[in-house]
Write an enzyme that holds these catalytic residues in place. Structure first.
Site, mmCIF file in Angstrom:
data_model
loop_
_atom_site.group_PDB
_atom_site.id
_atom_site.type_symbol
_atom_site.label_atom_id
_atom_site.label_comp_id
_atom_site.label_asym_id
_atom_site.label_seq_id
_atom_site.Cartn_x
_atom_site.Cartn_y
_atom_site.Cartn_z
ATOM 1 N N HIS A 35 -11.146 5.509 5.231
ATOM 2 C CA HIS A 35 -10.510 4.865 6.394
ATOM 3 C C HIS A 35 -9.224 5.572 6.839
ATOM 4 O O HIS A 35 -8.980 5.770 8.025
ATOM 5 C CB HIS A 35 -10.119 3.426 6.036
ATOM 6 C CG HIS A 35 -11.245 2.558 5.602
ATOM 7 N ND1 HIS A 35 -12.041 1.878 6.478
ATOM 8 C CD2 HIS A 35 -11.695 2.239 4.358
ATOM 9 C CE1 HIS A 35 -12.938 1.167 5.818
ATOM 10 N NE2 HIS A 35 -12.753 1.372 4.521
HETATM 11 C C1 BDR Z 1 -7.738 -0.125 3.892
HETATM 12 O O1 BDR Z 1 -7.598 -0.811 2.648
HETATM 13 C C2 BDR Z 1 -7.588 0.097 1.568
HETATM 14 O O2 BDR Z 1 -8.621 -0.175 0.688
HETATM 15 C C3 BDR Z 1 -7.724 1.477 2.149
HETATM 16 O O3 BDR Z 1 -6.820 2.374 1.507
HETATM 17 C C4 BDR Z 1 -7.412 1.327 3.617
HETATM 18 O O4 BDR Z 1 -6.044 1.558 3.886
HETATM 19 C C5 BDR Z 1 -9.119 -0.376 4.453
HETATM 20 O O5 BDR Z 1 -9.314 -1.738 4.693
#
Ligand code: BDR
Ligand code: CA
Length: 303
Positions: free
Chosen positions: A234
């Site tokens: 992400h």
């Molecule tokens: C976000 O939450 C974390 O698990 C990841 O690093 C990202 O920033 C995605 O929902």
């Protein structure tokens, strides 16, 4: 490619986190960006582990970017980290040293903004607690020094990844999201609507694990923790947009966040009572894949 512009000076607020270390690698390997500093927060791991993980990836990158620890807990809610998703250390199976004691400094961002001579672009890759603290203490200073805020948080139309509606970062500290949205900064929400497309298959991760580049092999050990279904990185997308402007398709949305406990906790949604904000709704995947070759190498075959 826009290498002729002067580099964009950025601060990165992050909770490493497997996809966070990939995002830090992309930022550090991009001449279009100057990473002036990194602030850390709890989130995927504790503040101490997140800070240690940021140091570990910068050591492999051989980049002496200063790291400043920030908040060790949300504004009001109990602390919850994500060992099931990111592993007990926060970076999956990637080897890291022991944790060192860190002193939390929730208003760390305010100090950095005060020192910075020029307005900066702020990139947030974790819960928004550090930014919310800075806004609560020095709203005018933050508004005058943050030229743009672009963050991986939230979701407008996509299903959540932590409850039915929310992404982890908005869910972890919804009150912080509320403060940030109400502050009316030039905020861009890069949420699950677009970040879900940043998928790497398990086969791609295995291919990366064979790399002779110590950074790539280390990142592959981290990414492997996501398991047989592959992974979604992400946090790289806000950086992609800064490196390649207009990579994302943005829309202006009156945005608010739900503060209830339960299935709507941290749900970011369009509301007449919200604040006009930019929200990413689409991404040019061909350009983003080309950018990721800077981290993962050209030989990685993308679907
Ligand atoms: C976000 O939450 C974390 O698990 C990841 O690093 C990202 O920033 C995605 O929902
Ligand atoms: Ca993150």
């Amino acid at each position: 490619m826009t290498a002729s512009r002067p580099p964009v000076s950025i601060l990165i607020d992050t909770d490493p986190g497997i996809d966070d270390v990939v995002a830090l690698s992309l930022a550090a390997r991009s001449p279009e960006l100057h990473v002036a500093g990194i602030t850390t927060t709890y989130g995927n791991a504790t503040l101490a582990a997140a800070t240690r993980n940021a140091s570990a990836v910068l050591a492999l990158l051989e980049k002496p970017i200063p790291i400043y620890p920030g908040s060790d807990r949300p504004l009001e809610r109990p602390l919850v980290t994500a060992p099931d998703t990111h592993g007990p250390t926060g970076v999956g199976y990637a080897p890291v040293g022991g944790e060192e004691l860190v002193t939390p400094n929730p208003t760390v961002l305010l100090g950095l903004l005060e020192w910075s001579e020029q307005p900066v672009t702020l990139v947030t890759l974790g819960p928004l607690t550090n930014l919310a603290h800075a806004l609560s203490v020095g709203p005018d200073l933050v508004r005058s020094r943050v030229r743009r805020h672009i963050g991986m948080f939230g979701s407008l139309h996509e299903q959540g990844n932590t409850n039915r509606w929310a992404d982890f970062n908005a869910w972890a500290d919804p009150e912080a999201v509320d403060i940030v949205l109400r502050a009316g900064l030039p905020t861009v929400m890069v949420g699950l609507d677009v970040t879900r497309r940043m998928e790497l298959s398990a086969a791609q991760v295995e291919h990366l694990a064979t790399s002779s580049d110590p950074l790539i092999a280390w990142l592959a050990k981290a990414l492997r923790f996501y398991g047989r279904n592959g992974c979604v990185v992400h946090d790289v997308l806000p950086l992609g947009e800064l490196i390649e402007p207009d990579l994302l398709t943005l829309a202006q949305v009156s945005l608010a966040v739900n503060l209830e406990e339960g299935v709507h906790r941290g749900h970011t949604m369009e509301s007449p009572a919200g604040t006009p904000s930019q929200v990413a709704l689409d991404v040019d995947m061909a350009r983003m894949r080309a950018l990721l070759a800077r981290v993962f190498g050209e030989e990685l075959q993308w679907q």
